[in-house]
Design a protein around this motif. Structure first.
Motif, PDB file in Angstrom:
ATOM      1  N   LYS A 128       0.829  -1.212   0.000  1.00 11.28           N
ATOM      2  CA  LYS A 128       0.000   0.000   0.000  1.00 11.28           C
ATOM      3  C   LYS A 128       0.861   1.260   0.000  1.00 11.28           C
ATOM      4  N   ALA A 129       1.905   1.220   0.793  1.00 11.20           N
ATOM      5  CA  ALA A 129       2.792   2.389   0.856  1.00 11.20           C
ATOM      6  C   ALA A 129       3.454   2.640  -0.491  1.00 11.20           C
ATOM      7  N   ASP A 130       3.828   1.560  -1.150  1.00 17.92           N
ATOM      8  CA  ASP A 130       4.469   1.702  -2.464  1.00 17.92           C
ATOM      9  C   ASP A 130       3.482   2.210  -3.509  1.00 17.92           C
ATOM     10  N   GLY A 131       2.191   1.841  -3.357  1.00 22.18           N
ATOM     11  CA  GLY A 131       1.185   2.291  -4.317  1.00 22.18           C
ATOM     12  C   GLY A 131       0.804   3.747  -4.118  1.00 22.18           C
ATOM     13  N   VAL A 132       0.682   4.172  -2.852  1.00 24.57           N
ATOM     14  CA  VAL A 132       0.267   5.550  -2.562  1.00 24.57           C
ATOM     15  C   VAL A 132       1.405   6.533  -2.780  1.00 24.57           C
ATOM     16  N   GLY A 133       2.558   6.212  -2.246  1.00 27.80           N
ATOM     17  CA  GLY A 133       3.679   7.144  -2.325  1.00 27.80           C
ATOM     18  C   GLY A 133       4.768   6.662  -3.253  1.00 27.80           C
ATOM     19  N   GLY A 134       4.434   5.850  -4.238  1.00 35.61           N
ATOM     20  CA  GLY A 134       5.424   5.314  -5.164  1.00 35.61           C
ATOM     21  C   GLY A 134       5.908   6.347  -6.155  1.00 35.61           C
ATOM     22  N   PRO A 135       6.723   5.908  -7.097  1.00 35.13           N
ATOM     23  CA  PRO A 135       7.305   6.825  -8.088  1.00 35.13           C
ATOM     24  C   PRO A 135       6.256   7.603  -8.889  1.00 35.13           C
ATOM     25  N   ALA A 136       5.169   6.929  -9.310  1.00 34.64           N
ATOM     26  CA  ALA A 136       4.157   7.603 -10.125  1.00 34.64           C
ATOM     27  C   ALA A 136       3.499   8.748  -9.347  1.00 34.64           C
ATOM     28  N   GLY A 137       3.100   8.455  -8.104  1.00 31.04           N
ATOM     29  CA  GLY A 137       2.464   9.490  -7.286  1.00 31.04           C
ATOM     30  C   GLY A 137       3.405  10.642  -6.978  1.00 31.04           C
ATOM     31  N   SER A 138       4.666  10.324  -6.732  1.00 27.38           N
ATOM     32  CA  SER A 138       5.649  11.372  -6.427  1.00 27.38           C
ATOM     33  C   SER A 138       5.907  12.262  -7.632  1.00 27.38           C
ATOM     34  N   ILE A 139       5.968  11.658  -8.816  1.00 23.10           N
ATOM     35  CA  ILE A 139       6.217  12.441 -10.030  1.00 23.10           C
ATOM     36  C   ILE A 139       5.029  13.363 -10.333  1.00 23.10           C
ATOM     37  N   ILE A 140       3.812  12.861 -10.159  1.00 22.86           N
ATOM     38  CA  ILE A 140       2.620  13.692 -10.388  1.00 22.86           C
ATOM     39  C   ILE A 140       2.593  14.873  -9.419  1.00 22.86           C
ATOM     40  N   SER A 141       2.878  14.595  -8.141  1.00 22.24           N
ATOM     41  CA  SER A 141       2.912  15.673  -7.142  1.00 22.24           C
ATOM     42  C   SER A 141       3.987  16.697  -7.479  1.00 22.24           C
ATOM     43  N   LEU A 142       5.123  16.227  -7.982  1.00 22.89           N
ATOM     44  CA  LEU A 142       6.227  17.132  -8.339  1.00 22.89           C
ATOM     45  C   LEU A 142       5.828  18.043  -9.492  1.00 22.89           C
ATOM     46  N   ILE A 143       5.157  17.483 -10.488  1.00 18.00           N
ATOM     47  CA  ILE A 143       4.732  18.287 -11.648  1.00 18.00           C
ATOM     48  C   ILE A 143       3.705  19.334 -11.237  1.00 18.00           C
ATOM     49  N   ILE A 144       2.754  18.957 -10.384  1.00 17.69           N
ATOM     50  CA  ILE A 144       1.749  19.920  -9.908  1.00 17.69           C
ATOM     51  C   ILE A 144       2.417  21.049  -9.126  1.00 17.69           C
ATOM     52  N   GLY A 145       3.378  20.684  -8.295  1.00 19.09           N
ATOM     53  CA  GLY A 145       4.091  21.699  -7.516  1.00 19.09           C
ATOM     54  C   GLY A 145       4.849  22.672  -8.396  1.00 19.09           C
ATOM     55  N   ILE A 146       5.509  22.158  -9.446  1.00 19.60           N
ATOM     56  CA  ILE A 146       6.240  23.029 -10.373  1.00 19.60           C
ATOM     57  C   ILE A 146       5.283  23.991 -11.071  1.00 19.60           C
ATOM     58  N   ALA A 147       4.114  23.493 -11.473  1.00 16.84           N
ATOM     59  CA  ALA A 147       3.124  24.348 -12.145  1.00 16.84           C
ATOM     60  C   ALA A 147       2.650  25.474 -11.226  1.00 16.84           C
ATOM     61  N   LEU A 148       2.442  25.152  -9.962  1.00 16.04           N
ATOM     62  CA  LEU A 148       2.000  26.179  -9.002  1.00 16.04           C
ATOM     63  C   LEU A 148       3.095  27.216  -8.767  1.00 16.04           C
ATOM     64  N   TYR A 149       4.322  26.775  -8.693  1.00 18.02           N
ATOM     65  CA  TYR A 149       5.450  27.708  -8.536  1.00 18.02           C
ATOM     66  C   TYR A 149       5.518  28.680  -9.716  1.00 18.02           C
ATOM     67  N   LEU A 150       5.406  28.161 -10.925  1.00 14.62           N
ATOM     68  CA  LEU A 150       5.473  29.014 -12.104  1.00 14.62           C
ATOM     69  C   LEU A 150       4.288  29.961 -12.185  1.00 14.62           C
ATOM     70  N   LEU A 151       3.130  29.503 -11.734  1.00 18.64           N
ATOM     71  CA  LEU A 151       1.952  30.373 -11.695  1.00 18.64           C
ATOM     72  C   LEU A 151       2.188  31.566 -10.782  1.00 18.64           C
ATOM     73  N   VAL A 152       2.713  31.295  -9.610  1.00 17.30           N
ATOM     74  CA  VAL A 152       2.987  32.379  -8.653  1.00 17.30           C
ATOM     75  C   VAL A 152       4.079  33.292  -9.193  1.00 17.30           C
ATOM     76  N   TRP A 153       5.158  32.726  -9.709  1.00 19.71           N
ATOM     77  CA  TRP A 153       6.288  33.536 -10.187  1.00 19.71           C
ATOM     78  C   TRP A 153       5.868  34.460 -11.330  1.00 19.71           C
ATOM     79  N   THR A 154       5.113  33.926 -12.283  1.00 20.63           N
ATOM     80  CA  THR A 154       4.696  34.722 -13.443  1.00 20.63           C
ATOM     81  C   THR A 154       3.827  35.899 -13.031  1.00 20.63           C
ATOM     82  N   ASN A 155       2.913  35.693 -12.124  1.00 17.14           N
ATOM     83  CA  ASN A 155       1.990  36.760 -11.738  1.00 17.14           C
ATOM     84  C   ASN A 155       2.583  37.709 -10.700  1.00 17.14           C
ATOM     85  N   LEU A 156       3.575  37.252  -9.952  1.00 14.71           N
ATOM     86  CA  LEU A 156       4.316  38.189  -9.109  1.00 14.71           C
ATOM     87  C   LEU A 156       5.034  39.213  -9.974  1.00 14.71           C
TER      88      LEU A 156
END
Length: 230
Positions: A128-156
Motif C-alpha cells: 500500500k505504501a508503495d502504491g500511494v507514495g510510489g514513483p508515479a504518485g511522487s512524479i505527479i505531485s512534483l509536476i503539480i508543484g512546479i506548475a504552481l510555482y510558475l503560476l505564482v512567479w509569473t503573476n508576481l
C-alpha cells in the motif's frame, strides 16, 4: 442779490477751502483713496497683474517635470522575491528527486516488521505504501508543484497581489510540512536521510525569507499601487 432766510444755499457756491486749513477738501480726505471728491478714480499700481500669475492657469501650480508624482517604481525587493521563488522551486525539485531515489532504497517490509507487525501484514502495508507514495504518485505531485510555482512567479512579476497571497499560503504550508517532515526522514537509510534533512531545513529558511521579503514596505507599496491602477 441777497436771498431770503428760507431759500436753500447752493453748496457749489461755497468759497474754496484754504489749503492751510484742516478742511478735508484741501487734503483729499473727502474723496476715495486720497483722491479729492469730484476727480476721476485712479487705478492702484500693479493692477495689470492677472489672477493666478504666480501659478499656472486658473491659479493652479505650473507643471514641473521633476515633481514627485507619487508613483512607486519597481522596487529591488521584488527582484529578490522573484529570485527567492525560483530558489524555493529549485530546492523543491531537488528534494523531490532525492526523495524518489531514497524511497527506492527503503525496505518497507523490514520497516513494518520493526514496528511489530507480522510478515503478512508488513508485506501488505508495504504494498500500500508503495502504491500511494510510489514513483508515479511522487512524479505527479512534483509536476503539480512546479506548475504552481510558475503560476505564482509569473503573476508576481506582473504585480498581481493575489499571487503574493497565494505564494504566502504555499510558503506557510511548506514551512510547517518541512518541519514536521523531518521526523519521517529517519526511515531513510544514510546518506539519503542526511541529505533530505539538509534540503528540508534549507527550504524552510528560504520560504521564511520569501514571506519576509513579500511584505516589506517597498514590496507592499508596489503591489498596492498595481492593485489600484487595475
Amino acid at each position: 442779490m441777497s436771498t431770503t432766510p428760507n431759500e436753500p444755499q447752493d453748496p457749489r457756491s461755497a468759497v474754496p477751502a484754504d489749503p492751510n486749513t484742516d478742511d478735508p477738501r484741501a487734503t483729499g480726505h473727502g474723496g476715495v483713496n486720497g483722491v479729492p471728491a469730484g476727480q476721476p478714480y485712479a487705478e492702484p499700481q500693479n493692477s495689470g497683474q492677472q489672477y493666478g500669475q504666480a501659478g499656472g492657469k486658473y491659479g493652479t501650480a505650473e507643471y514641473n517635470p521633476g515633481q514627485y508624482t507619487g508613483v512607486t517604481e519597481r522596487p529591488g525587493t521584488l527582484d529578490k522575491l522573484l529570485k527567492l521563488t525560483m530558489a524555493s522551486l529549485g530546492i523543491y525539485v531537488l528534494s523531490g528527486i532525492v526523495g524518489l531515489i531514497a524511497v527506492s532504497t527503503i525496505d518497507f517490509v523490514g520497516v513494518y516488521r520493526n514496528m511489530g507487525l507480522d510478515s503478512a501484514t508488513a508485506t501488505e502495508m508495504a504494498g500500500k505504501a508503495d502504491g500511494v507514495g510510489g514513483p508515479a504518485g511522487s512524479i505527479i505531485s512534483l509536476i503539480i508543484g512546479i506548475a504552481l510555482y510558475l503560476l505564482v512567479w509569473t503573476n508576481l512579476k506582473k504585480g498581481k497581489n493575489w499571487a503574493r497571497i497565494l505564494g504566502t499560503v504555499f510558503a506557510a504550508i511548506a514551512i510547517l510540512g518541512g518541519l514536521f517532515g523531518l521526523i519521517g526522514t529517519f526511515v531513510y537509510p544514510a546518506p539519503w536521510n542526511i541529505i533530505m534533512i539538509v534540503l528540508a531545513l534549507l527550504k524552510v529558511v528560504v520560504d521564511i525569507l520569501w514571506i519576509v521579503t513579500a511584505y516589506k514596505a517597498p514590496t507592499t507599496a508596489w503591489f498596492n499601487q498595481n492593485s489600484v491602477q487595475r
